[in-house]
Scaffold this motif. Structure first.
Motif, PDB file in Angstrom:
ATOM      1  N   VAL A 108       0.852  -1.195   0.000  1.00  0.00           N
ATOM      2  CA  VAL A 108       0.000   0.000   0.000  1.00  0.00           C
ATOM      3  C   VAL A 108       0.887   1.243   0.000  1.00  0.00           C
ATOM      4  CG1 VAL A 108      -1.860   1.172   1.204  1.00  0.00           C
ATOM      5  CG2 VAL A 108      -1.626  -1.294   1.414  1.00  0.00           C
ATOM      6  N   ALA A 152      -3.740   3.566   3.713  1.00  0.00           N
ATOM      7  CA  ALA A 152      -4.383   4.070   2.504  1.00  0.00           C
ATOM      8  C   ALA A 152      -4.908   5.488   2.730  1.00  0.00           C
ATOM      9  CB  ALA A 152      -5.522   3.137   2.089  1.00  0.00           C
ATOM     10  N   LEU A 153      -5.526   5.681   3.898  1.00  0.00           N
ATOM     11  CA  LEU A 153      -6.064   7.003   4.212  1.00  0.00           C
ATOM     12  C   LEU A 153      -4.939   8.031   4.312  1.00  0.00           C
ATOM     13  CD1 LEU A 153      -8.484   8.740   5.066  1.00  0.00           C
ATOM     14  CD2 LEU A 153      -8.005   8.098   7.424  1.00  0.00           C
ATOM     15  N   PRO A 163       2.933   3.755  -4.430  1.00  0.00           N
ATOM     16  CA  PRO A 163       3.016   5.141  -4.909  1.00  0.00           C
ATOM     17  C   PRO A 163       4.453   5.651  -5.007  1.00  0.00           C
ATOM     18  CG  PRO A 163       1.455   4.943  -3.086  1.00  0.00           C
ATOM     19  CD  PRO A 163       2.115   3.619  -3.224  1.00  0.00           C
ATOM     20  N   SER A 223      -3.862   9.112   0.935  1.00  0.00           N
ATOM     21  CA  SER A 223      -4.770   9.992   0.196  1.00  0.00           C
ATOM     22  C   SER A 223      -4.843  11.368   0.841  1.00  0.00           C
ATOM     23  CB  SER A 223      -6.152   9.351   0.070  1.00  0.00           C
ATOM     24  OG  SER A 223      -6.783   9.315   1.322  1.00  0.00           O
ATOM     25  N   LEU A 224      -4.557  11.463   2.137  1.00  0.00           N
ATOM     26  CA  LEU A 224      -4.595  12.773   2.806  1.00  0.00           C
ATOM     27  C   LEU A 224      -3.196  13.380   2.931  1.00  0.00           C
ATOM     28  CD1 LEU A 224      -7.233  12.214   5.610  1.00  0.00           C
ATOM     29  CD2 LEU A 224      -7.490  13.363   3.405  1.00  0.00           C
ATOM     30  N   SER A 225      -2.249  12.836   2.189  1.00  0.00           N
ATOM     31  CA  SER A 225      -0.878  13.341   2.215  1.00  0.00           C
ATOM     32  C   SER A 225      -0.270  13.326   3.609  1.00  0.00           C
ATOM     33  CB  SER A 225      -0.794  14.776   1.657  1.00  0.00           C
ATOM     34  OG  SER A 225      -1.243  14.809   0.341  1.00  0.00           O
ATOM     35  N   ASP A 226      -0.773  12.449   4.481  1.00  0.00           N
ATOM     36  CA  ASP A 226      -0.205  12.365   5.818  1.00  0.00           C
ATOM     37  C   ASP A 226       0.948  11.368   5.759  1.00  0.00           C
ATOM     38  OD1 ASP A 226       0.389  12.427   8.447  1.00  0.00           O
ATOM     39  OD2 ASP A 226      -1.612  11.879   9.163  1.00  0.00           O
ATOM     40  N   TYR A 227       2.016  11.796   5.089  1.00  0.00           N
ATOM     41  CA  TYR A 227       3.097  10.849   4.828  1.00  0.00           C
ATOM     42  C   TYR A 227       3.914  10.537   6.074  1.00  0.00           C
ATOM     43  CZ  TYR A 227       1.779  11.054   0.005  1.00  0.00           C
ATOM     44  OH  TYR A 227       1.055  10.946  -1.151  1.00  0.00           O
TER      45      TYR A 227
END
Lengths: 330, 526, 267
Positions: free
Chosen positions: B111, B480-481, B115, B484-488
């Motif tokens: 996951v 995954a969340l 990216p 998608s929220l750019s909470d890297y």
């Protein structure tokens, strides 16, 4: 799962592109500058405006060679844009706000979906026509979207504890099998799939009930806005032209999409219906008056209020209309 | 020799039983599909066949794309495994370090890696091939390291008596001795590579079976969904069968008797272990940091070690971050541990059953392979429907992912009982059960423990994928969340914690293994 | 590379050589002796007395706990490195995936010699495996495997040959034949040969000198010269002087055991 999961694509060398642009700003008919547009999902009619622009050479005549990078469920948009692999990415106001909060230097340059495409979809014999109908029902959705439902409930004075949230995969099957009473999804995907399967559904567009979040927004970095302005103007100008043509004939747009991507498994019926249902989300009195992708201080303010309910503290300068003004001023 | 003669009928499948097995699957499948008609969850073989007939061109092109990616990943991943194994043997001091780093990389959840690979590679098949390679290299490396030691010590004496060293050992003895283990690894790797390539397509691909699967599932196109799953399963079964056939052609010899003196190895001192952990940690951090810097990957999404440290330890909201992350991990643990144990028990149990009742193997193997080969993306909704969204469904999915490699490894391990030893049992006309308990099960231990270790990351991988795609809970959904929220910061912290926990669990298994193998397979300590 | 003038066979000097295994098992008590170049020495002793360990120490496959091995002025590794040593192990140690011919050829490869198919086939014939060159070891009897291992050992024309119970599984008739044929090979080349055996008659027939060992830890209890001319005649073992010599060896063995039992009882 929310729709706007990203993807990427690579310019054949961001450096080369930047260098070229610096040396020879906008030479018509010269060697086109390669740039990449990062789409937020797999190829489909959702991005038909881009295909039309490409097909008609509207970017080439502006000196751009645009490659369209498909997205997917495991392909965030923001990283390729931040890293310069993509000049522009297609995101949404909530995702962009989250990325900015994490330090990404993004601005929203254009808004393709004036109305957020989130709907609550239900079946006609047990419909959800307005937020109050949600009380006592079970809703299938990704747990990650709980803030979206919370925001809707807050805006409409519905007690979210009265709704049973069932975490499901992003599919209409749980609704059709009776596992849940309704689904949180996009107007343009699961309801379209149900319709094509001959299942009528009722959709309640959340944007009609106060949920104001710009979607399919075009984002770029502050650095690109400062240093690659000509390319941004050219890219968005092609998009505007493409989407304007799209509106004139959505069936042709769907046909073009299916023809262009024979390996994507697209079927013309679904694409045509989706193309049709996108129109009211993308075009409004506001865009008729000012041009495609436009926004005003009022719509931005509405966004800021909804985003606040989603836990995002956003200032109006997340939006930068200068490029779009240049496009429409041409 | 009698060993070979009596080996032949024990070897896995006989055509008639296999045909029966396949027919049984088809019948159950068709009946279930009819029973579930209208639920948009399952299409039967008749519908699938019709779909494939009508869409042969589309499916053919998608299959070609994904197959090419999977094959490239398969070759690269297995080549990497072979190289790493050879390196570990030629340079024994580095072995544990290599194995630990290899494990750490294998434990990285896809996951999160998907990216990042997409950004590194740009458009094209890079991420698909890499994910396919990552999905296979470790499951080949581990049995290979076992197999490279599975030779009697006098063979090595022979080499040494001519003054030759490790290279000659490796070339003349270990390489061949490892072949049966390599083939078992390749058989497990074939479906994994295909699934890896499909999931790789989720990172943004123009074409392929993964692309079509996403599309079909969203479009409620159950015929297409199950046609894709069926093709994926067929490809995996064909690859499995092909490697099995090849193995039977190449490996005509009965396994050697390996009598190694017990003890000696498997007694690393306490300080040594800690020192090794420290070295591996430093190496991993250096690699992590160095690679990101070398490729100039943007720090917005490619967090460095110090970012993760800050996120979890020193930042003002570190406490909150930890609470979120460990809360999700606790949710995940509830599913992953029972699923892992159930999968191991099922796999080992079925292997033992098939050894006792070889006639069953022909029918059972196709079912087992099919279970493992149908993409989890496709089966997840079905299993969830049957078993519910609660723990049972997720546990079952994890068990399915763990069960198959365990079954294959245990079957292979049970076959490693040397012919001469089995002859002793035959001489006393001992029953199958005695043979099993006294000869075959002890011979199985090295392979079994290898798979128990491998299954740790496999189970974690399975649970995170299920959480991401189906249940929306736990650490898989959190990752995954976060993406998608750019909470890297959260994403990378989750990756690190998941990888470290997987490695820790692995180490616990390895410690148990060392104790057991010191008795049953002392050559593994050499 | 089979040079026409072979280098002279080496003498082996054991200097206080001893081996105690990690568990505390003393296998070889300190031993000092010289094995003459070009002769065949038999080590005879009861099972488990440590004679195989001495062989492995000479080959350098074990590290001594004390003392050392000197082969023509060099450590064992040097002669191994040149491929001038060959060992026939108690277990034939044939690689199951290679044919008989392949296993014999392996020795040439390991000794870094060019593979000589004719030499290989000649040896396979000599050990009585003619026609089995393409057979894999799995299909051979125990005795045939041992013969293949002997062929493997001789094919490299070693200067030092270490044989550890090489005929243990070979049938009586073949064993006699081999006892006739094989020494010719090493006699012709003057190979220094060490034969570990528990068969007294084998030692008498094959060796120039017999060292009799006590039970573990191995110590030499008798050093017996075998004065028979070479090549040995076929019926040697049945001649009275051979039988008398065998008697001497047997009584030395029995004495060695009795002495060890006495010393254990005294402790």
């Amino acid at each position: 799962m929310r729709m706007a999961h990203p993807t990427r694509r690579h310019v054949l060398g961001g450096l080369g592109a930047a260098g070229l642009a610096g040396l020879a700003p906008r030479r018509l008919l010269a060697q086109p500058t390669p740039v990449s547009l990062q789409l937020s999902w797999l190829h489909s009619v959702q991005f038909a405006g881009s295909y039309i622009a490409q097909e008609n050479g509207w970017w080439a005549e502006r000196g751009l060679d645009v490659s369209l990078a498909p997205g997917g469920p495991n392909a965030p948009v923001e990283p390729p844009v931040v890293s310069g692999n993509a000049l522009v990415g297609i995101s949404a106001a909530d995702y962009t706000a989250a990325a900015v909060a994490e330090g990404a230097p993004f601005k929203i340059l254009m808004v393709a979906m004036q109305k957020n495409p989130f709907v609550v979809a239900s079946l006609p014999d047990n419909p959800v026509n307005e937020p109050a109908d949600l009380v006592g029902k079970s809703i299938g959705m990704a747990l990650a979207n709980t803030p979206v439902l919370e925001a809707l409930c807050r805006i409409n004075d519905v007690d979210i504890d009265e709704i049973e949230i069932v975490p499901t995969q992003y599919s209409a099957a749980p609704l059709l099998s009776g596992e849940v009473d309704c689904l949180l999804c996009w107007e343009t995907d699961l309801p379209v799939a149900m319709a094509v399967q001959g299942q009528e559904s009722v959709t309640m567009l959340m944007a009609d009930h106060g949920y104001s979040v710009h979607s399919q927004t075009y984002i770029a970095t502050e650095d690109s806005i400062a240093n690659r302005r000509d390319q941004l103007v050219a890219l968005l100008a092609g998009e505007v032209q493409g989407w304007t043509r799209y509106r004139e004939d959505t069936e042709a747009a769907a046909q073009l999409t299916v023809d262009r991507f024979p390996d994507a498994g697209l079927d013309i019926e679904t694409q045509t219906l989706q193309a049709e249902r996108q129109v009211p989300l993308m075009f409004s009195d506001l865009t008729d008056e000012n041009g495609f992708g436009w926004w005003t201080d009022e719509t931005v303010q509405a966004n800021i209020e909804t985003l606040a309910l989603l836990g995002r503290d956003v200032s109006p300068d997340l939006w930068d209309r200068s490029i779009l003004e240049e496009v429409h001023g041409q | 020799m009698s060993a070979i003669a009596s080996e032949a009928p024990r070897r896995s499948w006989r055509p008639p039983a296999a045909v029966l097995g396949v027919l049984a699957i088809l019948a159950v499948w068709e009946l279930s599909a009819r029973a579930l008609a209208g639920a948009y969850l399952l299409a039967g073989p008749s519908d699938v066949t019709a779909y494939l007939w009508q869409n042969a061109g589309l499916m053919g092109r998608a299959l070609r794309a994904t197959l090419a990616e999977a094959a490239a990943g398969f070759v690269i991943g297995n080549a990497a495994a072979i190289l790493l194994a050879a390196l570990a043997l030629l340079w024994p001091r580095a072995e544990r370090g290599i194995a630990a780093l290899a494990l750490l990389v294998f434990c990285l959840p896809l996951v999160a890696t998907g990216p990042i690979l997409r950004v590194l590679f740009g458009p094209g098949p890079g991420p698909q091939i890499t994910l396919a390679a990552l999905a296979v290299y470790y499951t080949t490396l581990v049995p290979l390291l076992v197999g490279l030691r599975a030779a009697p010590s006098t063979w090595f004496d022979l080499v040494h008596s001519y003054g030759r060293g490790r290279l000659a050992e490796l070339w003349h003895i270990r390489a061949m001795a490892a072949l049966p283990y390599l083939f078992a690894g390749l058989q497990i790797a074939a479906p994994a590579a295909f699934l890896g390539a499909m999931v790789g397509e989720f990172t943004g691909a123009e074409r392929g079976m993964g692309v079509l699967t996403i599309r079909a599932m969203r479009a409620l196109d159950v015929e297409a969904t199950w046609a894709l799953a069926a093709v994926a399963a067929l490809v995996s079964m064909a690859a499995y069968g092909a490697f099995g056939w090849l193995a039977r052609r190449v490996l005509t010899e009965a396994p050697p008797v390996i009598l190694a003196a017990p003890g000696g190895a498997a007694t690393p001192r306490r300080g040594e272990g800690l020192a090794r952990i420290a070295v591996v940690t430093v190496l991993a951090l250096a690699l992590w940091w160095g690679l990101l810097e070398a490729f100039g990957v943007n720090a917005f999404f490619a967090k460095r070690p110090d970012d993760v440290w800050a996120f979890l330890i020193t930042a003002p909201d570190a406490g909150e971050n930890r609470a979120t992350l460990f809360g999700a991990l606790a949710e995940t643990a509830v599913y992953v541990l029972p699923g892992y144990l159930a999968g191991l028990a099922l796999g080992a149990g079925l292997a033992v059953l098939l050894t006792l009742l070889p006639a069953l193997a022909g029918a059972a193997m196709p079912v087992a392979i099919a279970l493992r080969s149908v993409p989890i993306v496709t089966t997840a909704p079905l299993i969830v429907l049957v078993l519910g969204r609660g723990a049972t469904g997720t546990v079952a999915l994890v068990a399915v992912m763990v069960f198959f490699p365990t079954l294959i490894a245990c079957l292979h391990g049970l076959r490693q009982a040397p012919g001469q030893v089995l002859d002793v049992f035959d001489a006393y006309a001992s029953g199958r059960w005695r043979r099993l308990v006294h000869a075959q099960v002890p011979a199985m231990w090295p392979a079994f423990f290898a798979t128990v270790r491998i299954a740790v990351p496999a189970a974690v991988l399975a649970v995170t994928v299920v959480e991401w795609l189906a249940t929306g809970r736990g650490v898989g959904a959190l990752m995954a969340l976060s993406a998608s929220l750019s909470d890297y910061g959260m994403l990378w912290s989750a990756v690190v914690v998941v990888a470290v926990l997987s490695c820790a669990l692995y180490a616990v298994v390895a410690a148990v293994e060392a104790r057991v193998l010191a008795i049953y397979a002392a050559e593994q300590g050499r | 590379m089979a040079s026409s003038v072979p280098p002279p066979p080496p003498a082996i000097a054991l200097d206080g050589l001893a081996k105690t295994f990690p568990g505390g098992v003393e296998a070889v008590a300190p031993t000092t002796l010289t094995l003459e170049a070009g002769r065949t020495t038999a080590l005879v002793g009861p099972s488990g007395c440590g004679k195989s360990t001495i062989l492995r120490l000479i080959a350098g496959l074990e590290t001594p706990s004390a003392g050392g091995v000197d082969i023509a002025g060099e450590p064992p590794l040097a002669i191994r490195r040149r491929g001038e040593l060959a060992v026939a192990f108690q277990d034939p140690s044939l690689l199951p995936w290679r044919s008989v011919r392949g296993n014999v050829a392996l020795a040439m490869t390991l000794a870094r010699r060019p593979t000589d198919p004719r030499a290989i086939d000649r040896l396979i014939d000599l050990v009585g495996l003619g026609g089995f060159g393409d057979t894999r070891p799995g299909a051979l009897s125990g005795g045939m495997r041992q013969r293949a291992a002997i062929a493997r050992c001789l094919v490299t024309e070693p200067r030092l040959l270490l044989l550890d119970e090489p005929f243990g599984a070979v049938d009586e008739l073949t064993r006699r034949q081999l006892a006739q044929d094989l020494p010719r090979i090493w006699e012709a080349r003057g190979t220094t040969t060490l034969l570990v055996t528990h068969s007294v008659s084998e030692a008498v027939t094959l060796a120039d000198r017999i060292l009799v060992f006590s039970p573990r830890p191995a110590t030499v209890v008798a050093d017996i010269d075998v004065p028979f001319e070479r090549p040995r005649a076929p019926g040697l073992a049945t001649r009275p002087e051979a039988i008398a010599l065998a008697e001497r060896v047997s009584s030395a063995l029995a004495e060695g055991r009795a002495a060890r039992e006495r010393s254990l009882a005294a402790q």
